[in-house]
Design an enzyme around this catalytic site. Structure first.
Site, short mmCIF file in Angstrom:
data_model
loop_
_atom_site.label_atom_id
_atom_site.label_comp_id
_atom_site.label_asym_id
_atom_site.label_seq_id
_atom_site.Cartn_x
_atom_site.Cartn_y
_atom_site.Cartn_z
N GLY A 145 14.77 -25.63 13.64
CA GLY A 145 14.32 -26.24 14.88
C GLY A 145 14.74 -27.70 14.91
O GLY A 145 15.04 -28.27 13.84
N GLN A 169 13.95 -36.52 17.17
CA GLN A 169 14.57 -36.69 15.85
C GLN A 169 15.96 -37.29 15.92
O GLN A 169 16.47 -37.80 14.92
CB GLN A 169 14.64 -35.34 15.11
CG GLN A 169 13.26 -34.83 14.71
CD GLN A 169 13.35 -33.46 14.08
OE1 GLN A 169 13.40 -32.47 14.79
NE2 GLN A 169 13.38 -33.40 12.77
N CYS A 184 10.82 -30.61 6.98
CA CYS A 184 11.27 -31.29 8.20
C CYS A 184 12.58 -32.01 7.89
O CYS A 184 12.70 -32.66 6.85
CB CYS A 184 10.22 -32.31 8.64
SG CYS A 184 10.66 -33.19 10.15
N LEU A 185 13.53 -31.89 8.80
CA LEU A 185 14.81 -32.57 8.61
C LEU A 185 14.64 -34.09 8.61
O LEU A 185 15.50 -34.80 8.08
CB LEU A 185 15.80 -32.15 9.71
CG LEU A 185 16.18 -30.65 9.70
CD1 LEU A 185 16.98 -30.30 10.94
CD2 LEU A 185 16.95 -30.29 8.43
N HIS A 209 5.49 -27.47 15.46
CA HIS A 209 6.05 -28.58 14.68
C HIS A 209 6.97 -29.43 15.59
O HIS A 209 6.92 -30.67 15.55
CB HIS A 209 6.81 -27.98 13.49
CG HIS A 209 7.61 -28.92 12.66
ND1 HIS A 209 7.34 -29.16 11.32
CD2 HIS A 209 8.72 -29.66 12.92
CE1 HIS A 209 8.22 -30.02 10.85
NE2 HIS A 209 9.09 -30.33 11.78
N GLU A 210 7.77 -28.76 16.42
CA GLU A 210 8.70 -29.49 17.30
C GLU A 210 7.95 -30.22 18.42
O GLU A 210 8.31 -31.34 18.78
CB GLU A 210 9.74 -28.54 17.92
CG GLU A 210 10.56 -27.71 16.94
CD GLU A 210 11.16 -28.48 15.79
OE1 GLU A 210 11.35 -29.71 15.90
OE2 GLU A 210 11.43 -27.86 14.74
N HIS A 260 6.73 -33.38 17.19
CA HIS A 260 7.75 -34.43 17.20
C HIS A 260 7.80 -35.12 18.57
O HIS A 260 7.91 -36.35 18.66
CB HIS A 260 9.14 -33.86 16.91
CG HIS A 260 9.45 -33.67 15.45
ND1 HIS A 260 9.43 -34.71 14.53
CD2 HIS A 260 9.82 -32.58 14.74
CE1 HIS A 260 9.77 -34.23 13.34
NE2 HIS A 260 10.02 -32.94 13.44
O1 GNR Z 1 14.12 -26.55 9.29
C1 GNR Z 1 12.89 -26.62 9.42
N1 GNR Z 1 12.11 -25.74 8.76
C2 GNR Z 1 10.75 -25.60 8.99
C3 GNR Z 1 10.01 -24.85 8.09
C4 GNR Z 1 8.66 -24.65 8.27
C5 GNR Z 1 8.03 -25.21 9.37
C6 GNR Z 1 8.75 -25.99 10.27
C7 GNR Z 1 10.10 -26.18 10.08
S1 GNR Z 1 10.99 -27.11 11.24
C8 GNR Z 1 12.30 -27.70 10.24
C9 GNR Z 1 13.34 -28.43 11.07
C10 GNR Z 1 12.70 -29.67 11.66
O2 GNR Z 1 12.45 -30.66 11.04
N2 GNR Z 1 12.36 -29.61 12.93
O3 GNR Z 1 11.73 -30.65 13.48
NI NI Z 2 10.71 -31.67 11.89
#
Ligand code: GNR
Ligand code: NI
Length: 178
Positions: free
Chosen positions: A46, A51, A91-92, A133-134, A137
């Site tokens: 995601g 980001q 998270c990236l 999660h997104e 952000h």
């Molecule tokens: O790549 C991602 N893996 C992930 C694993 C578990 C819960 C959420 C994520 S999102 C993350 C990519 C990211 O940072 N998206 O904002």
């Molecule tokens: Ni993230």
């Protein structure tokens, strides 16, 4: 298509609250394509516009193994959630760290698609967690906000140290070419 630069914690720009998108037009679609390119290149499931320092309410996901289930959510809203569970998240923008977070495991989300048309979708498991999660952000929130202050501080210090080392490396005088 362009690969965009992903901001890393504790960059204060990650705390920006994104603004709703007024119109889904060709320019936004080009940006969405760049989000996918950036997400796939970084091996994420995601990516939120926040980001890459674009503060519009746009996120993309693809939780499939084959990279064949791209989903676009513009102005997303969670309209229902149920059954809280724990999942290990990464998270990236917080590279290299994984921690347990409690979230709804089933959600219903309403958004505009790549074509600008409204849709609603039920999601569960990893996709449900990823969408939440997104959306966090887009609201300036990170998964590390849900863990202990001790762990968060440790992660912040380690990432700051890595970022300093990278900046020093980039600024290092190079051997002049003869
Ligand atoms: O790549 C991602 N893996 C992930 C694993 C578990 C819960 C959420 C994520 S999102 C993350 C990519 C990211 O940072 N998206 O904002
Ligand atoms: Ni993230």
């Amino acid at each position: 298509m362009t690969r965009l630069t992903i901001l890393e914690y504790p960059d204060p720009r990650l705390r920006t609250r994104a603004r709703p998108v007024a119109a889904v037009d060709d320019e936004l679609r080009r940006f969405i394509d760049d989000l996918f390119e950036t997400m796939y290149a970084a091996k994420g499931i995601g990516l939120a516009a926040t980001q890459v320092d674009v503060h519009k309410r746009v996120l993309v996901t693809d939780v499939s193994e084959e990279h064949d289930r791209p989903l676009v959510f513009v102005n997303p809203e969670i309209v229902a959630k149920e059954s809280v569970g724990t999942m290990q998240e990464g998270c990236l923008s917080v590279p290299g760290y994984y921690e347990d977070v409690d979230r709804a495991q089933r959600i219903r989300v309403r958004a505009l698609g790549r074509d600008g048309r409204p849709f609603e979708m039920d999601a569960e498991g990893l996709l449900a967690v990823c969408i939440q999660h997104e959306i966090d952000h887009l609201d300036g929130k990170l998964f590390v906000d849900y863990i202990s202050e001790l762990k968060r501080t440790r992660i912040r210090r380690k990432l700051e140290k890595e970022q300093r080392a990278r900046a020093d490396q980039a600024a290092r005088p190079r051997q002049p070419a003869v």
